[in-house]
Design an enzyme around this catalytic site. Structure first.
Site, PDB file in Angstrom:
ATOM      1  N   ASP A  79       0.852  -1.196   0.000  1.00 12.35           N
ATOM      2  CA  ASP A  79       0.000   0.000   0.000  1.00 12.35           C
ATOM      3  C   ASP A  79       0.885   1.243   0.000  1.00 12.35           C
ATOM      4  O   ASP A  79       1.884   1.313   0.705  1.00 12.35           O
ATOM      5  CB  ASP A  79      -0.918  -0.016   1.238  1.00 12.35           C
ATOM      6  CG  ASP A  79      -2.051   0.983   1.110  1.00 12.35           C
ATOM      7  OD1 ASP A  79      -3.209   0.540   0.993  1.00 12.35           O
ATOM      8  OD2 ASP A  79      -1.793   2.214   1.128  1.00 12.35           O
ATOM      9  N   HIS A  91     -10.085  -5.405  -3.384  1.00  8.71           N
ATOM     10  CA  HIS A  91      -8.772  -5.615  -2.775  1.00  8.71           C
ATOM     11  C   HIS A  91      -8.923  -6.013  -1.329  1.00  8.71           C
ATOM     12  O   HIS A  91      -9.831  -5.576  -0.631  1.00  8.71           O
ATOM     13  CB  HIS A  91      -7.886  -4.373  -2.903  1.00  8.71           C
ATOM     14  CG  HIS A  91      -8.519  -3.095  -2.433  1.00  8.71           C
ATOM     15  ND1 HIS A  91      -9.446  -2.411  -3.197  1.00  8.71           N
ATOM     16  CD2 HIS A  91      -8.368  -2.382  -1.300  1.00  8.71           C
ATOM     17  CE1 HIS A  91      -9.831  -1.328  -2.534  1.00  8.71           C
ATOM     18  NE2 HIS A  91      -9.207  -1.288  -1.377  1.00  8.71           N
ATOM     19  N   ASN A 133     -12.934  -3.147   2.177  1.00 10.38           N
ATOM     20  CA  ASN A 133     -13.954  -2.103   2.195  1.00 10.38           C
ATOM     21  C   ASN A 133     -14.768  -2.177   0.906  1.00 10.38           C
ATOM     22  O   ASN A 133     -14.211  -2.430  -0.165  1.00 10.38           O
ATOM     23  CB  ASN A 133     -13.296  -0.729   2.308  1.00 10.38           C
ATOM     24  CG  ASN A 133     -12.465  -0.601   3.571  1.00 10.38           C
ATOM     25  OD1 ASN A 133     -12.916  -0.980   4.644  1.00 10.38           O
ATOM     26  ND2 ASN A 133     -11.252  -0.092   3.449  1.00 10.38           N
TER      27      ASN A 133
HETATM   28  P1  5GP Z   1      -9.843   1.398   0.139  1.00 10.85           P
HETATM   29  O1  5GP Z   1     -10.212   2.635   0.917  1.00 10.85           O
HETATM   30  O2  5GP Z   1     -10.398   1.449  -1.262  1.00 10.85           O
HETATM   31  O3  5GP Z   1     -10.161   0.151   0.862  1.00 10.85           O
HETATM   32  O4  5GP Z   1      -8.251   1.407   0.075  1.00 10.85           O
HETATM   33  C1  5GP Z   1      -7.518   1.854  -1.017  1.00 10.85           C
HETATM   34  C2  5GP Z   1      -6.050   1.760  -0.640  1.00 10.85           C
HETATM   35  O5  5GP Z   1      -5.287   1.940  -1.808  1.00 10.85           O
HETATM   36  C3  5GP Z   1      -5.594   2.828   0.362  1.00 10.85           C
HETATM   37  O6  5GP Z   1      -5.059   2.190   1.517  1.00 10.85           O
HETATM   38  C4  5GP Z   1      -4.533   3.617  -0.415  1.00 10.85           C
HETATM   39  O7  5GP Z   1      -3.430   4.007   0.396  1.00 10.85           O
HETATM   40  C5  5GP Z   1      -4.128   2.656  -1.509  1.00 10.85           C
HETATM   41  N1  5GP Z   1      -3.703   3.285  -2.748  1.00 10.85           N
HETATM   42  C6  5GP Z   1      -4.337   4.279  -3.412  1.00 10.85           C
HETATM   43  N2  5GP Z   1      -3.667   4.590  -4.532  1.00 10.85           N
HETATM   44  C7  5GP Z   1      -2.591   3.761  -4.575  1.00 10.85           C
HETATM   45  C8  5GP Z   1      -1.535   3.596  -5.509  1.00 10.85           C
HETATM   46  O8  5GP Z   1      -1.424   4.274  -6.526  1.00 10.85           O
HETATM   47  N3  5GP Z   1      -0.601   2.639  -5.223  1.00 10.85           N
HETATM   48  C9  5GP Z   1      -0.684   1.870  -4.101  1.00 10.85           C
HETATM   49  N4  5GP Z   1       0.268   0.960  -3.917  1.00 10.85           N
HETATM   50  N5  5GP Z   1      -1.678   1.992  -3.208  1.00 10.85           N
HETATM   51  C10 5GP Z   1      -2.618   2.934  -3.439  1.00 10.85           C
END
Ligand code: 5GP
Length: 127
Positions: free
Chosen positions: A35, A110, A97
């Protein structure tokens, strides 16, 4: 209502190689990468390569090969990070989520694998 997948989401761009990532494990059906904003010493995202929006979408519509591969890669991430109970680790949390109530930021399914410190209670109390 069918699940609508937006192929312009950031993880779709990572899968197409348009954006770099810090890969942990890659297989035919699954990618695990760190992440970008880690919430703990271990914070790895496990994603299927197929166009699934959420856990329920993936679990209902992915093939058995995709589901098994996803589960095995998740287990390998946990084992290789040394946080699994079978490795003598102190444990971890997996989180997925979905949608607005789940505060999902990226609309590609994810699994967050989080560990390496005590994580506290699962949910914050309602505001
Ligand atoms: P969600 O809120 O959708 O469950 O989590 C999305 C996750 O993706 C977040 O923890 C955020 O830090 C991560 N994330 C967002 N953009 C990127 C990216 O470009 N690269 C990586 N490796 N993680 C990302």
């Amino acid at each position: 209502m069918p699940h609508a997948y937006d192929d312009q989401n950031i993880f779709a761009k990572i899968l197409r190689g348009e954006i770099p990532n810090d890969t942990v494990i890659e297989t035919e059906h699954t990618l695990a990468f760190r992440d970008i904003g880690p919430q703990a010493p271990v914070h790895v995202l496990v994603i299927p390569k197929g166009p699934y929006v959420s856990y329920d979408h993936f679990a209902a519509e992915a093939s058995e090969a995709e589901i098994v591969d996803f589960a095995r890669v998740s287990a390998r991430v946990i084992a290789e990070a040394g946080i699994g109970l079978g490795e003598g680790g102190q444990g971890y949390r997996v989180i997925s989520n979905a949608g607005s109530h789940g505060t999902q930021e990226v609309p590609h399914y994810h699994l967050h694998v989080v560990g390496g410190r005590a994580l506290g209670r699962m949910l914050a109390a309602p505001q």
